[in-house]
Scaffold this active site. Structure first.
Site, mmCIF file in Angstrom:
data_model
loop_
_atom_site.group_PDB
_atom_site.id
_atom_site.type_symbol
_atom_site.label_atom_id
_atom_site.label_comp_id
_atom_site.label_asym_id
_atom_site.label_seq_id
_atom_site.Cartn_x
_atom_site.Cartn_y
_atom_site.Cartn_z
ATOM 1 N N HIS A 263 -28.625 36.502 12.347
ATOM 2 C CA HIS A 263 -27.319 36.076 11.831
ATOM 3 C C HIS A 263 -27.501 35.149 10.617
ATOM 4 C CE1 HIS A 263 -22.989 34.937 12.353
ATOM 5 N NE2 HIS A 263 -23.408 33.846 11.739
ATOM 6 N N GLU A 264 -28.283 34.101 10.818
ATOM 7 C CA GLU A 264 -28.482 33.146 9.717
ATOM 8 C C GLU A 264 -29.253 33.811 8.570
ATOM 9 O OE1 GLU A 264 -26.690 30.540 9.825
ATOM 10 O OE2 GLU A 264 -26.200 30.729 11.965
ATOM 11 N N HIS A 267 -26.773 35.388 6.331
ATOM 12 C CA HIS A 267 -26.178 34.392 5.424
ATOM 13 C C HIS A 267 -27.160 34.065 4.295
ATOM 14 C CE1 HIS A 267 -22.478 33.330 7.486
ATOM 15 N NE2 HIS A 267 -23.097 33.002 8.604
ATOM 16 N N GLU A 293 -19.377 35.390 6.181
ATOM 17 C CA GLU A 293 -19.581 35.789 7.576
ATOM 18 C C GLU A 293 -19.788 37.298 7.692
ATOM 19 O OE1 GLU A 293 -20.102 33.392 9.587
ATOM 20 O OE2 GLU A 293 -20.098 34.380 11.529
HETATM 21 ZN ZN ZN Z 1 -22.143 32.672 10.493
#
Ligand code: ZN
Length: 509
Positions: A263-264, A267, A293
């Site tokens: 997830h990170e 980003h 996101e």
């Molecule tokens: Zn996030």
């Protein structure tokens, strides 16, 4: 004339961005390494630097330069012009809030945060209620300072999802909710996957090593970033060549740390993908939290929770855990990490029920800001909506309306960006599949570069030149919509749960 003014303006803006980067380093250190007694000193350092950055940015000199450049916009090239316009946008929003208000707001946030921590620990909403009442008052005041059309909620939403309107979100969510509720009910009636094999202890170093391998394969540049551990995973950016991520590792949970890293990592790929020429300017930023996101959720959910991903990675994971996963197939992993289970806690929710958690918060926020309900009504309303949307009973406020930090921090209008991220990700992915029919073959080979390059061109390199909505439309040929997300969920869960005749496109049932 305007070229020398432009260069002076760009230097001054660069200095503000340098101070903001220094603030980000201090925040990162606070979360990752800082000793426990250092909190008070760090708070002071951050307050000093934040005030300095604000003063530098809102100085009459900065305003004067930007105004002068806007008056000669014809002599600027498109990028210069965009930078000046974006700076003017931020400047206007910054100077509309009086210094006394900003100070009062910051103090109240700090008070409210501490009240929330205690209230949550004791699971007692009444301890937080007076602070939340003050916070709602301050947010309504903030909306008046900032200005808005339609609902005052729009002024707050603008801060996180520029250009989005409450009315548009309501329409989007209103069509989505009944279809998600119907799908969750169908899934709940089907046989759940067998996940007993996950009930083991998973060596932390092996989890860590595996996450580093996946991040490297995704294309995260470890020479321009690093991964550390923290209580709450996050991504932070000090410069194009210093984008850092954190994750948390739980020895009882094989996948939560890895999914946090992916997830990170999503980003971080975004922030490592801005253009070199935009470095140290406002153009090297995402235009909204929703679009940011969309990147993390694309990598975590669409890639990281896919079967081709696990066809590639399960053999490698088995090497990290000799004897623990011998009989496990990629299909079993795929089913286990996509288990749908209506639950109380948003951050633990699956892809099907997640957006329902968001809609509930959105409805309550709008009602609070518009003055349609009182703060004291929040727990009962929350619990009723949890029952209506997810079919679960909330036993105590700790697991209900006190679970999230956002309201205590004075952030209303933030939650919807998580749901938008899911919708944007699915829409981008659908177009990616049309452009690259071999997409899943690449993923099964562990080759993420086609996906990364596609996103780099369509999203990352745009930076802040366009709004989220314009980026989606330019990339996919259609305005943001919930339909691709519904098609994605329908395809995924019909296969996983053996559901027949799921018609996600009609909202009848
Ligand atoms: Zn996030």
């Amino acid at each position: 004339m305007s070229n020398s003014v432009f260069n002076r303006f760009k230097d001054r803006l660069g200095e503000v961005i340098d101070v903001q980067a220094a603030i980000a380093v201090l925040h990162w250190d606070e979360e990752v390494y800082m000793p426990s007694k250092a909190g008070e000193g760090r708070g002071r350092q951050l307050a000093t630097l934040s005030a300095l950055a604000h003063r530098m940015f809102t100085s009459p000199d900065m305003g004067g330069m930007v105004e002068e450049l806007l008056g000669h916009a014809d002599s600027l090239d498109p990028d210069q012009r965009k930078l000046v316009e974006e700076t003017w946008y931020d400047y206007q929003r910054a100077v509309r809030l009086p210094d006394t208000f900003v100070e009062r707001f910051a103090e109240e946030c700090s008070r409210s945060y501490h009240a929330w921590v205690t209230a949550r620990k004791e699971s007692n909403f009444s301890l937080f209620q007076p602070c939340l009442e003050t916070m709602v008052e301050l947010l309504r005041e903030k909306a008046e300072y900032l200005g808005y059309e339609g609902s005052p909620y729009n002024a707050l939403l603008e801060e996180f999802e520029r250009g989005m309107r409450m009315e548009e979100l309501s329409t989007l969510f209103f069509s989505l909710a009944p279809r998600l509720i119907a799908l969750a009910r169908r899934i709940s009636a089907a046989d759940p996957p067998d996940t007993r094999w996950l009930d083991q202890s998973w060596d932390e170093q092996s989890q860590w090593n595996f996450s580093l391998n996946v991040l490297t394969d995704m294309g995260y540049d470890f020479e321009a970033g690093r991964q550390d551990r923290s209580v709450h995973p996050f991504t932070t950016n000090f410069d194009l060549y210093d984008v850092r991520i954190t994750t948390r590792i739980d020895p009882r949970d094989l996948f939560s740390g890895l999914m946090g890293s992916i997830h990170e990592g999503g980003h971080a790929l975004y922030e490592q993908g801005f253009l070199e020429k935009d470095r140290r300017t406002l153009l090297a930023q995402a235009p909204s939290l929703g679009i940011h996101e969309s990147q993390s959720r694309f990598w975590e959910n669409i890639i990281g929770r896919s079967l081709p991903f696990w066809q590639h990675y399960l053999p490698e994971l088995k090497k990290q855990y000799p004897g623990q996963l011998d009989s496990i197939t990629p299909e079993q992993v795929h089913r286990a990490i996509n288990r749908v289970r209506p639950s109380l806690i948003r951050v633990e929710a699956d892809e099907c029920t997640y957006n329902l958690h968001i809609m509930l918060r959105f409805e309550i926020e709008v009602a609070l800001i518009e003055g349609a309900i009182y703060v004291e009504d929040v727990p009962a309303l929350w619990n009723a909506k949890m029952k209506q949307y997810l079919g679960v009973d909330v036993p105590e406020d700790r697991l209900g309306c006190l679970q999230d930090i956002h309201w205590a921090h004075g952030a209303m209008g933030y939650f919807p960006t998580y749901a938008l991220g899911n919708l944007y990700a699915a829409q981008l992915h659908e177009k990616m599949l049309q452009d690259m029919p071999e997409f899943w073959n690449h993923i099964e080979q562990g080759d993420f570069s086609p996906a990364r390059q596609w996103l780099r061109g369509q999203v990352h390199q745009v930076g802040r030149r366009q709004t989220a909505s314009a980026i989606i439309e330019a990339a996919t040929g259609a305005k943001p919509s919930a339909e691709p997300f519904l098609r994605y969920l329908c395809g995924k869960y019909s296969a996983l749960y053996g559901l027949k005749n799921v018609d996600m496109m009609s909202s009848k049932d």
